[in-house]
Structures are given as structure tokens and as C-alpha cells.
Design a protein around this motif. Sequence first.
Motif, PDB file in Angstrom:
ATOM      1  N   THR A 113     -89.716 -71.085  50.746  1.00 19.24           N
ATOM      2  CA  THR A 113     -90.064 -71.826  49.929  1.00 19.24           C
ATOM      3  C   THR A 113     -89.267 -72.516  49.287  1.00 19.24           C
ATOM      4  OG1 THR A 113     -90.423 -70.138  48.048  1.00 19.24           O
ATOM      5  CG2 THR A 113     -92.136 -70.286  49.843  1.00 19.24           C
TER       6      THR A 113
ATOM      7  N   THR B 142    -105.661 -70.386  56.031  1.00 17.84           N
ATOM      8  CA  THR B 142    -104.907 -70.061  54.998  1.00 17.84           C
ATOM      9  C   THR B 142    -104.207 -68.606  55.278  1.00 17.84           C
ATOM     10  OG1 THR B 142    -106.618 -68.644  53.903  1.00 17.84           O
ATOM     11  CG2 THR B 142    -106.431 -71.085  53.296  1.00 17.84           C
ATOM     12  N   LEU B 143    -102.938 -68.409  54.612  1.00 20.50           N
ATOM     13  CA  LEU B 143    -102.150 -67.203  54.595  1.00 20.50           C
ATOM     14  C   LEU B 143    -102.837 -66.476  53.436  1.00 20.50           C
ATOM     15  CD1 LEU B 143     -98.352 -68.525  54.950  1.00 20.50           C
ATOM     16  CD2 LEU B 143     -99.947 -67.397  56.674  1.00 20.50           C
ATOM     17  N   ASP B 144    -102.766 -64.935  53.982  1.00 15.81           N
ATOM     18  CA  ASP B 144    -103.345 -63.910  52.719  1.00 15.81           C
ATOM     19  C   ASP B 144    -102.145 -64.025  51.810  1.00 15.81           C
ATOM     20  OD1 ASP B 144    -105.354 -63.238  54.384  1.00 15.81           O
ATOM     21  OD2 ASP B 144    -104.480 -61.614  55.308  1.00 15.81           O
ATOM     22  N   GLU B 145    -102.262 -63.721  50.541  1.00 14.54           N
ATOM     23  CA  GLU B 145    -101.538 -63.637  49.646  1.00 14.54           C
ATOM     24  C   GLU B 145    -100.489 -62.439  49.885  1.00 14.54           C
ATOM     25  OE1 GLU B 145    -101.361 -62.820  44.707  1.00 14.54           O
ATOM     26  OE2 GLU B 145    -103.169 -62.936  45.789  1.00 14.54           O
ATOM     27  N   GLY B 146     -99.086 -62.928  49.776  1.00 15.43           N
ATOM     28  CA  GLY B 146     -98.068 -61.847  49.827  1.00 15.43           C
ATOM     29  C   GLY B 146     -97.471 -61.939  51.416  1.00 15.43           C
ATOM     30  N   THR B 147     -98.125 -62.855  52.293  1.00 15.85           N
ATOM     31  CA  THR B 147     -97.570 -62.963  53.557  1.00 15.85           C
ATOM     32  C   THR B 147     -95.939 -63.343  53.609  1.00 15.85           C
ATOM     33  OG1 THR B 147     -99.640 -63.415  54.558  1.00 15.85           O
ATOM     34  CG2 THR B 147     -97.862 -63.978  55.781  1.00 15.85           C
ATOM     35  N   ASP B 148     -95.204 -62.521  54.562  1.00 19.75           N
ATOM     36  CA  ASP B 148     -93.887 -62.894  54.436  1.00 19.75           C
ATOM     37  C   ASP B 148     -93.527 -63.797  55.608  1.00 19.75           C
ATOM     38  OD1 ASP B 148     -94.024 -61.162  56.632  1.00 19.75           O
ATOM     39  OD2 ASP B 148     -92.785 -59.548  55.743  1.00 19.75           O
TER      40      ASP B 148
ATOM     41  N   HIS C 282     -91.016 -73.529  54.530  1.00 15.32           N
ATOM     42  CA  HIS C 282     -92.519 -72.481  54.548  1.00 15.32           C
ATOM     43  C   HIS C 282     -93.448 -73.424  54.981  1.00 15.32           C
ATOM     44  CE1 HIS C 282     -95.858 -70.254  53.027  1.00 15.32           C
ATOM     45  NE2 HIS C 282     -95.143 -69.302  53.180  1.00 15.32           N
TER      46      HIS C 282
END
Length: 355
Positions: free
Chosen positions: A29, A72-78, A41
Motif C-alpha cells: 500500500t 471486496t477484500l476481507d479486512e486484514g487480508t495480506d 496493492h
Amino acid sequence: MHSWGGDQVEEAVAGCVAALRPAVDRDWTEVKASGLEWSCHETAFHIAEDLIGYAANLAGGAKDGYVPFEITLDEGTDNTGLLHLIESMGALLAAAVRTAPREARAFHPYPFRSANREGFAAMGVAEVLAHTYDIAGGLGLEYEPPAALAESVLTRIFPHVQPSPDHWRTFLWATGRGELPGRARLTEWRWNNNLVLPTDRLTLQGITPAAARDLAAGGDGGFDWIEGGPYDGTREASGFMLKAYEEGLHRPEFGVFALVRREDGRAIGGIGFHGVPDEEGRTEIGYDLTEPARGHGYATEAVRALSDWALARDDVHTLFATIERDNIPSHSVVTRAGFRKTGEDEEGLVYELGR
């Protein structure tokens, strides 16, 4: 011509993941992708969005716009999870391409508001190649996909771009990301899906350089031909078109079209232009049918459709066709399509149709 698309999508995605995995522990990011305003990202997520968007449009047969959804990406996706998302979306596009019927087309805005299954695969591969290059550049990673993969994209959705021996560098130049000797760097670019013109019983399907190469070499060009096809004229025209492409003179909308029956999706002949319009807006057309398809009015229907499309353009004022003297059926075809005899030369009688 072997089926093309699903394997190439998977190959491009695998190359993307392999190139970017060494940097998953970095903060994507905080690093801009090379040449873009997006972060690495954001660019990686954009690849996934494109892949699933193309899969949805093709599988759903979207007609007038993109299928209305977002991922969308789940929160915390690395970053490892982000790469897995790209792999998953690539698998879905590959599956959509493999299972789509040969004649499937769906919405894409540029340039003719639709693409077939090869077009969607090629667009997906192009997005993966281009943006993996952007991300790798931002992260300081090495990335270069197989040259054959870049070439296969160029010959399907960049028919207006003259090829060069270095297919990857040509792709980068064609997408505004690099330079080629003797060519000005591009600041704007777009790919070019094939043009399709519908009639009551046919579709006139623009032949890509990839298909033209196969037809000229004795293959089927990716079409399902009826007995006796493709006819010699279609192969010869494909060879001329391929030469124009290799010399950088090809304009896709003034190329060669396969005539495909709507009722069964089978190709019955070819039609097209002998070149781009001259300074007076004149261009010549030619056509042929396989023998079993003759006598049913298909040629007249195709000539009318191509003529209507061409004469609606600002750069075309007159169409003409040269017919051998003893080819009586072909004289009837152009006459029924509205052409009138205007002269003759050593090749035969000349017919013209103007606005």
C-alpha cells in the motif's frame, strides 16, 4: 487451429503470482506501481477485478454493460491472500472461456461493444501482463513473461500494431509502457476486439491476425467450417491480410470477415476489403462461398451488410468489385446488392456502389 484462451489465462496468472510472491512481506500500500498513480496493492486488486469482471460478462452473456457487482477484500487480508484472489479470479475466467460456446459474445465497450471468448481471454491476459509489469517495477522485481504469450495477445486484440521480433517489448510499447526503435512512444492506447456485423441469417466475423495466419497455413482459423471450407479465396485473402499486418498497414475494420451461419454457428465463406479506402474514399470488396452454401442468397446478404456498414462511414464513398466475365452467379450477387456495372478491365467487369 487449437482452442485458445483458458490455458493462456492460467499461464499469465501463474507467472504473475510467481513474480510477485518474493515481495509479499513488503507493504504494497506504500509503494506506487511503476508508471501509475495506484499503489501496488491497488493495482494487484485491479487485476483480480478485471479477471472476474470479464468472466462474469462472458459467462452471463452481458449485452449492454458490465454485470453490476463489486468484489471486496476481507479486512486484514495480506499480500498472500491478495495473490490467492488473483489466482482464483483467473481460474474463473479460464473456466468461463473454456465453457463458453464458440459463438458466445458479450459486452465490452471498446471498440465495437462486444468481444468473443478469445477476446475476453486476451483482455484478461493483457491486464495481467501489463499490471504485473507495473507492480514488479514498483517493487524492484524482475518480470518478463514468455514471448509466445505476449505474441498471442498482440495477434488477437492488437491487430493495428505492427509486430516486431521482440514480442514482449512490442506489447509494452503497444500499452504505453516502453519504447521501440523507430516508433514514437504512445501516450494513449487501446486494444481492438474484432468487428462483427449481423444479418438475418449470418454474422460477418472479423478475422484476427492469429486466425489469418492459421487460415493462410491451411488451418481452420478457429471456425467450424461446413464441408468444402474454407474456400481458396478466403485463404488467399487471409494471406494478404497477414502480410499487411506484418508490414504495419492493416486496419482491422478493413480486413477479412468469416461468414458464419447464425442457425448452427458454422462458417460458410469469407468476405472483405482488398485494402483501406484511397484518397477518394474508394475501396474494393471480394467474397467467396463454399460450394454447398451457394445458391441460397448468403453472398448477397453478406455483400449488402458489408456495403451498408462501409458506406455509413465518413471515409468510404464508393465500393467496387471486379467480377470475372464468366462468373454469372457473382454478377447476379453484386447486382442484387445494388451495384451497377461501370466498366471492365483485364480481370473482368467492374461494378460500383456509391452513397
